[in-house]
Write a protein that holds these residues in place. Structure first.
Motif, PDB file in Angstrom:
ATOM      1  N   THR A   1       0.696  -1.170  -0.061  1.00  0.00           N
ATOM      2  CA  THR A   1      -0.151  -0.025   0.015  1.00  0.00           C
ATOM      3  C   THR A   1       1.123   1.364  -0.072  1.00  0.00           C
ATOM      4  OG1 THR A   1      -0.289   0.002   2.360  1.00  0.00           O
ATOM      5  CG2 THR A   1      -1.904  -1.036   1.137  1.00  0.00           C
ATOM      6  N   PHE A   2       2.155   1.046   0.591  1.00  0.00           N
ATOM      7  CA  PHE A   2       2.800   2.321   0.625  1.00  0.00           C
ATOM      8  C   PHE A   2       3.541   2.700  -0.950  1.00  0.00           C
ATOM      9  CE2 PHE A   2       6.967   4.237   0.856  1.00  0.00           C
ATOM     10  CZ  PHE A   2       6.707   5.505   1.331  1.00  0.00           C
ATOM     11  N   ILE A   3       3.766   1.678  -1.250  1.00  0.00           N
ATOM     12  CA  ILE A   3       4.248   1.693  -2.870  1.00  0.00           C
ATOM     13  C   ILE A   3       3.024   2.290  -3.647  1.00  0.00           C
ATOM     14  CG2 ILE A   3       4.901   0.707  -4.934  1.00  0.00           C
ATOM     15  CD1 ILE A   3       7.117   0.549  -2.949  1.00  0.00           C
ATOM     16  N   ARG A   4       1.981   1.762  -3.730  1.00  0.00           N
ATOM     17  CA  ARG A   4       0.635   2.395  -4.690  1.00  0.00           C
ATOM     18  C   ARG A   4       0.147   3.947  -4.148  1.00  0.00           C
ATOM     19  NH1 ARG A   4      -2.547   1.045  -8.464  1.00  0.00           N
ATOM     20  NH2 ARG A   4      -4.677   1.781  -8.665  1.00  0.00           N
ATOM     21  N   TYR A   5       0.286   3.892  -2.808  1.00  0.00           N
ATOM     22  CA  TYR A   5      -0.581   5.166  -2.244  1.00  0.00           C
ATOM     23  C   TYR A   5       0.288   6.068  -1.688  1.00  0.00           C
ATOM     24  CZ  TYR A   5      -4.612   2.106  -2.878  1.00  0.00           C
ATOM     25  OH  TYR A   5      -5.528   1.129  -3.880  1.00  0.00           O
ATOM     26  N   ASP A   6       1.611   5.715  -1.245  1.00  0.00           N
ATOM     27  CA  ASP A   6       2.585   6.561  -0.699  1.00  0.00           C
ATOM     28  C   ASP A   6       1.904   6.672   0.912  1.00  0.00           C
ATOM     29  OD1 ASP A   6       5.013   7.794  -0.629  1.00  0.00           O
ATOM     30  OD2 ASP A   6       4.038   9.784  -0.897  1.00  0.00           O
ATOM     31  N   GLU A   7       1.014   5.533   1.433  1.00  0.00           N
ATOM     32  CA  GLU A   7       0.412   5.467   2.945  1.00  0.00           C
ATOM     33  C   GLU A   7       0.595   3.993   3.152  1.00  0.00           C
ATOM     34  OE1 GLU A   7      -3.153   6.724   5.374  1.00  0.00           O
ATOM     35  OE2 GLU A   7      -3.035   7.433   3.432  1.00  0.00           O
TER      36      GLU A   7
END
Length: 145
Positions: A112-118
């Protein structure tokens, strides 16, 4: 599988007792976390490892026969980064060893960090709450006896 993955998609892999997450980077490949401490197979969630290795694998190899689906579950509430940025960020992490914690820094947090920066993980919240209730249930059973 409900649709063919597109570059930048999150892939949810259904393991027994938990879900493994990966980022689809194209041509049949995903970037995901694997154990960095020599644990055989993809058993991060059940291992005591404190480190994970970012790997690139064929989607079918990462699934190891388990069912999977595309699940960009936060697209309605969080804007995803551009496909180019998602893929670039995922590929730039390959080969890196990162801190791992099943509740605080797991494969779902990574994806989720890779896709949304969160970094978020619904299953970590679920297992954390479940573990807390199990602990208090055990404690109450001991107190009653």
């Amino acid at each position: 599988m409900d649709r063919d993955p597109q570059r930048g998609d999150l892939i949810e892999i259904f393991r027994p007792f938990y879900k493994h997450w990966a980022v689809y980077v194209g041509s049949g490949y995903v970037v995901h976390l694997a154990s960095a401490d020599g644990v055989v197979g993809d058993s991060l969630a059940s291992s005591n490892t404190k480190k994970a290795l970012v790997k690139i694998d064929r989607l079918l190899d990462a699934c190891a026969g388990d069912q999977w689906r595309v699940n960009n579950k936060h697209d309605n509430s969080r804007p995803p980064k551009s496909v180019e940025e998602i893929v670039h960020t995922a590929l730039s992490c390959v080969g890196k060893e990162i801190s791992y914690n099943v509740l605080l820094r797991n494969c779902e947090h990574f994806a989720t960090f890779i896709r949304y920066d969160e970094a978020t993980s619904e299953q970590a919240v679920y297992f954390g709450v479940f573990g807390l209730f199990a602990f208090f249930g055990l404690l109450m059973g001991l107190v009653r006896n």
